[in-house]
Design an enzyme around this catalytic site. Structure first.
Site, PDB file in Angstrom:
ATOM      1  N   ASP A  84       8.693  33.067 -32.635  1.00  0.00           N
ATOM      2  CA  ASP A  84       8.183  32.868 -31.599  1.00  0.00           C
ATOM      3  C   ASP A  84       9.199  32.422 -30.477  1.00  0.00           C
ATOM      4  OD1 ASP A  84       5.632  31.449 -30.010  1.00  0.00           O
ATOM      5  OD2 ASP A  84       7.229  29.649 -30.237  1.00  0.00           O
ATOM      6  N   LYS A 106      10.016  34.368 -26.861  1.00  0.00           N
ATOM      7  CA  LYS A 106       9.955  33.507 -25.301  1.00  0.00           C
ATOM      8  C   LYS A 106      11.447  33.771 -24.804  1.00  0.00           C
ATOM      9  CE  LYS A 106       6.721  30.219 -26.911  1.00  0.00           C
ATOM     10  NZ  LYS A 106       6.515  28.793 -27.453  1.00  0.00           N
TER      11      LYS A 106
END
Length: 414
Positions: free
Chosen positions: A196, A200
């Site tokens: 994750d 990003k």
């Protein structure tokens, strides 16, 4: 009139609807347009739900409605989200998204499609949740040459590490707490293994340096191997352990990495705790600037999505600049050639002999020993290339008086 269709009525999608319903009058005023919710796409059964009349499982209902000019994609993942986003852009509709995986994977293509069809593709919520970062980075800091972006970008892992350090729990117990509080998914792999955060930092790097950074080229480590002992020792040395996502511009190339790292307690990111995220941006004119807040959650993320909706409604008839170069990918630096420093913890049979062996590999070092860990020796390496240091550390394993390497953690200097 800005007609809205929401794709996906899960946590974020339902949050978007809730924020619009609660703040309808204020949102209309700020947008300069009436924001009308016209459709919600979801294949599940919502019998009895207050929004039932808007819910459909058929995307054609949305695309056959000329009154829909803004599509909000909160489905997540790639498959249907990609197909529907592409369809919306090609049909001349603006798209607002919270989908970090989609942006990290297909952002260049979708931005190009939006440009070709004179519509907006916006995704403020894809990185910082409720923290505004994409617009500040692409617009407010546009006068700067961005030199680095460093952040705590995942609230789940930050909560787990905070829980372990504060309450003395092991990783599994802290993960169970995160699940119980609703901060961790049933399958938390994308969070705890760093994927994750990787997506990003790829998005932020693409914006910061003006060209696509492929997340698949970013070395990524998670926190599942971190123990309470690691955090306790770090604290005794006046350090904190955080899952850090970072990128830098080095000699015209981009270096990016996601890994757990030790930060001195005075570092701006060291005391960011619980589910909070923080992003530190360095630019040639501004110096350092930090963005801080809740990086996830239903309403914080929905807030960012609705902010993008308002922005689109204000500028539906104006073209928007591309926020990163559509042609090719950024050239990436070899991560093994980038300078770093490690903290290393080894199990020893003889401290004196182990010190001699380690000094032969690394030169003069500062060693640490603590009464609570009588069979362990700890040290910080010299600053050198990552590849050199990892090779030298590996050579210590099972050598002479060193029985095992317990922990290696990179040190993030201020």
């Amino acid at each position: 009139m800005a007609g809205i269709a929401v794709l996906g009525f899960g946590v974020v999608g339902s949050g978007v609807v809730e924020v619009i319903r609660k703040g309808q009058e204020s949102i209309n005023r700020k947008a300069g347009e009436n924001i009308e919710l016209r459709h919600i796409l979801d294949i599940r059964d919502f019998s009895g739900h207050p929004e039932k009349r808007l819910i459909t499982g058929n995307p054609d209902v949305i695309f056959n409605d000329p009154g829909v000019n803004i599509v909000v994609e909160t489905i997540g993942g790639i498959g249907p989200a990609y197909e529907l986003t592409k369809r919306a852009l090609l049909s001349g509709r603006h798209v607002v998204s919270s989908n970090k995986e989609l942006v990290a994977t297909h952002g260049t293509e979708l931005l190009n499609t939006a440009r070709q069809n004179n519509v907006h593709y916006m995704f403020e919520a894809s990185v910082g949740g409720g923290i505004p970062i994409i617009k500040p980075l692409s617009e407010c800091l546009a006068a700067n040459e961005i030199t680095s972006v460093t952040g705590i970008l995942n609230g789940t892992t930050n909560y787990i590490l905070t829980c372990m350090a504060r309450e003395g729990k092991d990783f599994d117990a802290a993960l169970n707490d995160a699940r119980r509080e609703g901060y961790a998914e049933a399958n938390p792999e994308a969070d705890i293994e760093g994927m994750d955060s990787c997506r990003k930092i790829a998005i932020l790097s693409s914006i910061a340096y003006g060209g696509h950074v492929d997340y698949r080229n970013i070395p990524t480590e998670g926190i599942s191997h971190i123990s309470y002992e690691d955090l306790k020792i770090a604290d005794m040395m006046n350090y904190r352990v955080k899952l850090i996502a970072l990128s830098r511009k080095i000699d015209g190339k981009v270096f990016a990495r996601v890994c757990p790292a030790m930060l001195e307690s005075g570092h701006p990111l060291a005391n960011v705790e619980d589910v909070f995220n923080a992003i530190l941006v360095s630019g040639d004119a501004i110096g350092d600037v930090m963005f801080y807040g809740r990086g996830a959650g239903k309403l914080p993320t929905a807030s960012a999505v609705v902010g993008d909706i308002i922005d689109v409604a204000r500028s539906m008839d104006r073209s928007r600049m591309n926020i990163w170069n559509q042609d090719g990918s950024q050239s990436m630096a070899d991560p093994n050639s980038v300078d770093t420093r490690y903290f290393v913890r080894v199990k020893v049979r003889s401290s004196e002999e182990a010190r001699r062996l380690i000094s032969e590999k690394f030169g003069e070092l500062e060693f640490y020993e603590f009464p609570d860990f009588p069979d362990q020796l700890m040290f910080k390496t010299v600053i050198s290339t990552d590849g050199f240091l990892t090779d030298r550390i590996s050579e210590l394993r099972g050598t002479g008086s060193i029985s095992d390497i317990v922990t290696t953690l990179r040190i993030l200097e201020q």
